[in-house]
Design an enzyme around this catalytic site. Structure first.
Site, mmCIF file in Angstrom:
data_model
loop_
_atom_site.group_PDB
_atom_site.id
_atom_site.type_symbol
_atom_site.label_atom_id
_atom_site.label_comp_id
_atom_site.label_asym_id
_atom_site.label_seq_id
_atom_site.Cartn_x
_atom_site.Cartn_y
_atom_site.Cartn_z
ATOM 1 N N SER A 33 -9.729 -0.922 7.205
ATOM 2 C CA SER A 33 -9.199 -0.746 5.843
ATOM 3 C C SER A 33 -8.463 -1.932 5.231
ATOM 4 O O SER A 33 -8.128 -1.892 4.055
ATOM 5 C CB SER A 33 -8.278 0.468 5.794
ATOM 6 N N SER A 87 -9.625 1.480 2.945
ATOM 7 C CA SER A 87 -8.783 2.233 2.049
ATOM 8 C C SER A 87 -7.734 1.388 1.323
ATOM 9 O O SER A 87 -7.142 1.869 0.361
ATOM 10 C CB SER A 87 -8.101 3.359 2.824
ATOM 11 N N LYS A 101 0.843 -1.207 0.000
ATOM 12 C CA LYS A 101 0.000 0.000 0.000
ATOM 13 C C LYS A 101 0.873 1.250 0.000
ATOM 14 O O LYS A 101 1.907 1.287 0.682
ATOM 15 C CB LYS A 101 -0.893 -0.043 1.251
HETATM 16 N N1 GLN Z 1 -13.001 3.468 6.454
HETATM 17 C C1 GLN Z 1 -12.349 3.955 7.632
HETATM 18 C C2 GLN Z 1 -12.142 5.421 7.529
HETATM 19 O O1 GLN Z 1 -12.562 5.978 6.580
HETATM 20 C C3 GLN Z 1 -11.146 3.179 7.880
HETATM 21 C C4 GLN Z 1 -9.905 3.771 7.386
HETATM 22 C C5 GLN Z 1 -8.736 2.887 7.664
HETATM 23 O O2 GLN Z 1 -8.863 1.848 8.287
HETATM 24 N N2 GLN Z 1 -7.580 3.350 7.237
HETATM 25 O O3 GLN Z 1 -11.579 6.039 8.395
#
Ligand code: GLN
Length: 477
Positions: free
Chosen positions: A171, A147, A72
């Site tokens: 994420s 993400s 990532k």
């Molecule tokens: N979807 C969550 C957010 O928008 C999780 C983000 C993450 O885990 N990096 O914050």
């Protein structure tokens, strides 16, 4: 993966050939999927060459020496740009490797490229990347989740055998579930965060993503362990890949929290998860209904804390030390212009929210209150885990949604409904595919356990994987 490693070992195939094959897969599929922000073709072939040379001299660094991986793009890679999916860092080339990257290199893994993500890991669909949307390999009109959407999609599309993601509120697990791959959010502190660009340091963890549970476990063993460079790193021993013994299910106490099976849960997801639970029961597990009532506060608490921490962490992007700079007549205007040009709208929204909850007049009402509720959530989870060995839930309320379907940010935040609790309480959580719905879209099941119980989670996940494959073979899904 097992076959790949075996053929490498007996030199039926070279690292060059393996990496070349995956680069060809990327060239073929990625124009439609866009899992990658950067593909380092030249670097990957060079690393593969080194791996082959080492193996020829009998000096392979590990059984995985020469196996490709994607990472990532919020994990620092020396000499390879690390954008965080943001215009702010579009030209940022780190001078050092994150600890997880050094560990991968020490095992000889070949880094083929950096995967797409929602800007600074804020999102659940990978639509908030400044580098364009990633498409779900199972249906290009749908999101891969986020993400870590690029990392999940790259594995699902066969572009790489495995990848690393990061998980702050879901994420890794949510995109794993949407793309039909395995993903682990490790126990807080077991994987080093050194060199991982922070979203919310009290919640962030790096974790493995792979097609199979065994591969996710093998990758986890490569990255887990104490790191003196990360002050929040746990003094835990290294992780040992477990023996895959079906006996693990005998009398295993499986907690099934009713709050995760209530309104809002898609009926096909519920059906698939309950089917897996029944299979575990048939194999000796004991299902135990329980309540995790504080999950009702998980999203609000998570959002308050994640925005507060993010607003503080992202203050460093000021046009002076890092990132984009837009020149102006005085320094304050320069800060404002640089940040306005560098950040996308979701990041700006969170910085404003976070600054608000941390401001002197509101700190107690929001930030401090959220910290207290976080403690209650943690106590609730640990209390449940004193009665059962693992807790099993759906990973997400629905399968992958259409690109563009969630315009309202609040609706997007609800994607983390079942995943945020593990981050708030620090426990590990694994998502494993549990079947396809009537549109052919993957669905995921989540297994949570006590701190450092990853070996158990992987073993339960492995049994679920076997069961799901068995049912698919018999046409029951
Ligand atoms: N979807 C969550 C957010 O928008 C999780 C983000 C993450 O885990 N990096 O914050």
């Amino acid at each position: 993966m097992k076959e790949l490693i075996q053929s490498l070992d007996v030199r039926e195939v070279s690292a060059q050939e393996i990496v070349q094959h995956h680069l060809e897969e990327i060239a073929q599929h990625d124009p439609g999927i866009h899992a990658f922000i950067t593909v380092d073709q030249e670097g990957a072939l060079r690393q593969a060459d080194d791996a082959d040379r080492r193996r020829a001299q009998g000096q392979a660094l590990s059984p995985f020496d020469g196996i490709p991986i994607a990472v990532k793009d919020n994990i620092s890679t020396k000499g390879l740009r690390t954008t965080c999916g943001s215009r702010m860092l579009e030209d940022y080339v780190p001078l050092f490797d994150a600890t997880v990257i050094s560990r991968l290199r020490r095992a000889g893994l070949v880094l083929v490229g950096k995967t797409n993500l929602d800007e600074f890991a804020m999102g659940s669909s990978t639509e908030y990347s400044a580098f364009g949307v990633t498409h779900n390999p199972h249906d290009h009109s749908r999101v891969p989740g986020g993400s870590s959407g690029g990392s999940a999609a790259a594995v699902a599309a066969g572009e790489v055998p495995w990848s690393l993601g990061t998980d702050t509120g879901g994420s890794i697990r949510q995109p794993a579930s949407f793309c039909g791959v395995v993903g682990l959010k490790p126990t807080y502190g077991w994987v080093s965060r050194y060199g991982v660009v922070a979203l919310a340091p009290s919640l962030d963890q790096v974790g493995p993503m792979a097609k199979r549970v065994e591969d996710a476990a093998a990758l986890f063993a490569l990255i887990a362990g104490n790191d003196p460079r990360d002050a929040t790193s746990a003094k835990a021993p290294s992780f040992q890949v477990p023996a895959w013994d079906p006996e693990v299910l005998r009398d295993l106490r499986v907690g099934v929290p009713e709050e995760f099976f209530s309104a809002g849960l898609d009926s096909q997801v519920e059906h698939a998860v309950r089917g897996c639970l029944r299979q575990l029961e048939d194999q000796g597990a004991v299902l135990q209904p329980l309540s995790l009532a504080t999950n009702a506060y998980a999203i609000d608490t998570y959002l308050t804390l994640v925005t507060a921490e993010a607003s503080s962490c992202l203050a460093r992007y000021d046009g002076v030390r890092y990132g984009k700079r837009v020149e102006a007549e005085d320094s304050n205007t320069m800060f404002a212009k640089s940040r306005s040009a560098g950040f996308g709208s979701e990041v700006k929204r969170r910085i404003m929210l976070g600054t608000y909850v941390l401001s002197a007049n509101h700190y107690e009402a929001y930030y401090e209150q959220a910290q207290k509720v976080r403690t209650l959530i943690k106590e609730d989870v640990l209390d449940a885990l004193s009665q059962v060995d693992v807790i099993i839930t759906p990973t997400t309320p629905t399968a992958a949604f259409q690109i563009g379907a969630k315009r309202d940010p609040l609706e997007m935040y609800l994607s983390d409904l079942f995943t945020a609790m593990a981050n708030l309480s620090g426990i590990p959580a694994l998502s494993v595919p549990c079947g396809l719905n009537s549109h052919g879209l993957p669905m995921g099941i989540q297994i949570m356990g006590g701190n450092f119980s990853e070996a158990l989670l992987f073993q339960v996940g492995y049994m679920i994987e076997q069961g799901v494959e068995g049912s698919a073979r018999h046409g029951q899904l």
